[in-house]
Write an enzyme that holds these catalytic residues in place. Structure first.
Site, short mmCIF file in Angstrom:
data_model
loop_
_atom_site.label_atom_id
_atom_site.label_comp_id
_atom_site.label_asym_id
_atom_site.label_seq_id
_atom_site.Cartn_x
_atom_site.Cartn_y
_atom_site.Cartn_z
N ARG A 66 0.82 -1.21 0.00
CA ARG A 66 0.00 0.00 0.00
C ARG A 66 0.85 1.26 0.00
O ARG A 66 0.45 2.30 -0.55
CB ARG A 66 -0.94 0.00 1.20
CG ARG A 66 -1.97 1.14 1.20
CD ARG A 66 -2.92 1.01 2.38
NE ARG A 66 -4.03 1.97 2.31
CZ ARG A 66 -4.20 2.98 3.15
NH1 ARG A 66 -3.33 3.19 4.14
NH2 ARG A 66 -5.23 3.80 3.04
N ILE A 92 -7.18 7.74 -0.77
CA ILE A 92 -7.12 6.29 -0.87
C ILE A 92 -7.93 5.73 0.28
O ILE A 92 -7.86 6.21 1.41
CB ILE A 92 -5.65 5.80 -0.83
CG1 ILE A 92 -5.58 4.28 -1.04
CG2 ILE A 92 -4.94 6.21 0.44
CD1 ILE A 92 -4.15 3.76 -1.18
N SER A 93 -8.73 4.71 0.02
CA SER A 93 -9.63 4.16 1.03
C SER A 93 -8.85 3.48 2.15
O SER A 93 -7.77 2.94 1.94
CB SER A 93 -10.58 3.14 0.39
OG SER A 93 -11.37 3.74 -0.62
N PRO A 94 -9.41 3.45 3.37
CA PRO A 94 -8.77 2.74 4.48
C PRO A 94 -8.65 1.25 4.17
O PRO A 94 -9.53 0.68 3.52
CB PRO A 94 -9.72 2.99 5.66
CG PRO A 94 -10.50 4.20 5.30
CD PRO A 94 -10.65 4.15 3.80
#
Length: 420
Positions: A66, A92-94
């Protein structure tokens, strides 16, 4: 240095609680080993702890770097369970929500999947080892180019990318076995319905700008059968979806939804309007200060995330102060290991670029000790640059039990001359 500034600085760096010490990674030169350890810690302490159990999804979360999908300055925070800015007003999504959505999609090795995102490429990378092909549409041009380059450099050969309007899908490559969307329209776009195979699945956040529900849709007889999964918050889908959006946030009248926790979404057991919930349960009891329900946050491990969030639009040029109040009850609440992780009701404000503009706290001192139901109230200053905000309630990283009910927020009447 004022205590509130110290707490604000801590919130900026520790908002998601401990996934790994950022300074330790920096000290080790962000080595591959340190980052891999941080990634494993995130999966063990956040992803699995949140209920993700599919071994293939968990393996992909452990394998996918990530930190290569965020900017250099965000690398120390890549393995916190938190969204991060990636530029162009996008995030950016968790990791937990990425893993959860992937699991609900039920990816199979033979699947052809359409993935629609805002520009990081991370969701497509998670899907890559789980399916036959991923067709990824990034809706922001500058981010889409960067994501495509990152995916190519990392040799994700089964990911096919393009930049375009996510609302329109990818008709030349349809139909798709599965569709996953990580930006939010107010309704499911009809082109996506048309491009999903009969018997296929779609996972998509749908709803108002700050009040969304993550849905699982299954296509049966040419129609979508929906199942509400949980409340959530994603950045809005742009293009046609933005043009036809019926609901519009009102930044001049910010308010909370379901502050009494009476409404529950789907079968999740989670209260409507609140999302990214950790270690919280809804309690139905006769002693609820308001209505039938209240919520209790319980945490036995200092520093572990324990919270619920709700976002709202606000214009700090016009709204100068907020009136915030709640009913609170505590049991053996103990100090968190670091400032910024204390039991609190706090609001984090963001500017037009989604950078943090300031943080305010309902109480000058965090909740501590044992106490019966009592009302807390405060007028909170709004930074002039604020354009949206997130309310964070819970133990955050403290230990003990904190119960909350009747959480209220509204514009405070002016008592001084308007901000110039």
């Amino acid at each position: 240095m004022p205590i509130r500034f110290l707490r604000f600085a801590a919130v900026v760096s520790l908002f998601a609680a401990f996934a790994f010490p950022a300074d330790r990674v920096a000290a080790q030169g962000r080595s591959s080993q340190a980052l891999a350890q941080a990634r494993d810690r995130m999966v063990d302490q956040e992803v699995i702890a949140a209920g993700v159990s599919d071994p293939r999804v968990i393996k992909s979360m452990r394998m996918t770097p990530r930190h290569l999908f965020v900017s250099t300055e965000q690398i120390p925070y890549a393995y916190y369970d938190m969204s991060l800015p990636i530029g162009a007003h996008q995030t950016i999504s968790p990791p937990v929500i990425v893993a959860y959505m992937t699991q609900e999609l039920d990816p199979l090795p033979t699947d052809k999947v359409l993935e629609i995102g805002t520009g990081s490429g991370y969701q497509a990378a998670i899907l890559s080892p789980l399916v036959k092909d991923v067709y990824s549409i990034e809706i922001i041009e500058s981010l889409g180019r960067h994501a495509a380059q990152t995916l190519k450099q990392l040799k994700y050969k089964n990911i096919h990318t393009k930049i375009g309007d996510g609302y329109l899908g990818w008709p030349d490559e349809a139909p798709f076995d599965k569709i996953i969307v990580t930006c939010s329209p107010d309704k499911v776009p009809q082109p996506l319905v048309d491009q999903l195979k009969e018997g296929g699945r779609m996972v998509i956040p749908v709803g108002e700008r700050y009040q969304q529900v993550l849905y699982l849709y299954k296509k049966q007889g040419g129609k979508l059968i929906k199942e509400a999964l949980k409340p959530t918050l994603f950045v809005p889908m742009t293009g046609t979806a933005a043009t036809v959006r019926e609901d519009k946030p009102d930044p001049l009248h910010p308010h909370l939804v379901n502050g009494g926790f009476e409404q529950i979404t789907g079968t999740s057991g989670e209260p409507t309007g609140w999302y990214y919930i950790r270690q919280m349960k809804v309690v139905t009891a006769a002693d609820a200060p308001e209505g039938k329900n209240y919520v209790t946050f319980s945490n036995a491990i200092a520093g572990r995330g324990c919270r619920a969030l709700q976002g709202f639009a606000i214009d700090g040029r016009e709204v100068h102060e907020l009136e915030v109040s709640c009913m609170a009850k505590g049991k053996d609440i103990r100090r968190a290991p670091q400032p910024g992780l204390e039991a609190e009701v706090m609001i984090v404000f963001y500017d037009a670029n989604r950078a943090i503009a300031g943080t305010t706290f309902l109480d000058p001192e965090p909740f501590r000790g044992t106490f019966d139901w009592q009302r807390k109230s405060q007028r909170l200053h709004v930074p002039g640059s604020a354009r949206e905000a997130i309310m964070n309630i819970g133990l955050v990283g403290a230990t003990g039990e904190l119960s909350l009910d009747d959480v209220r927020m509204g514009v405070a009447p002016e008592v001084a001359s308007p901000r110039k």
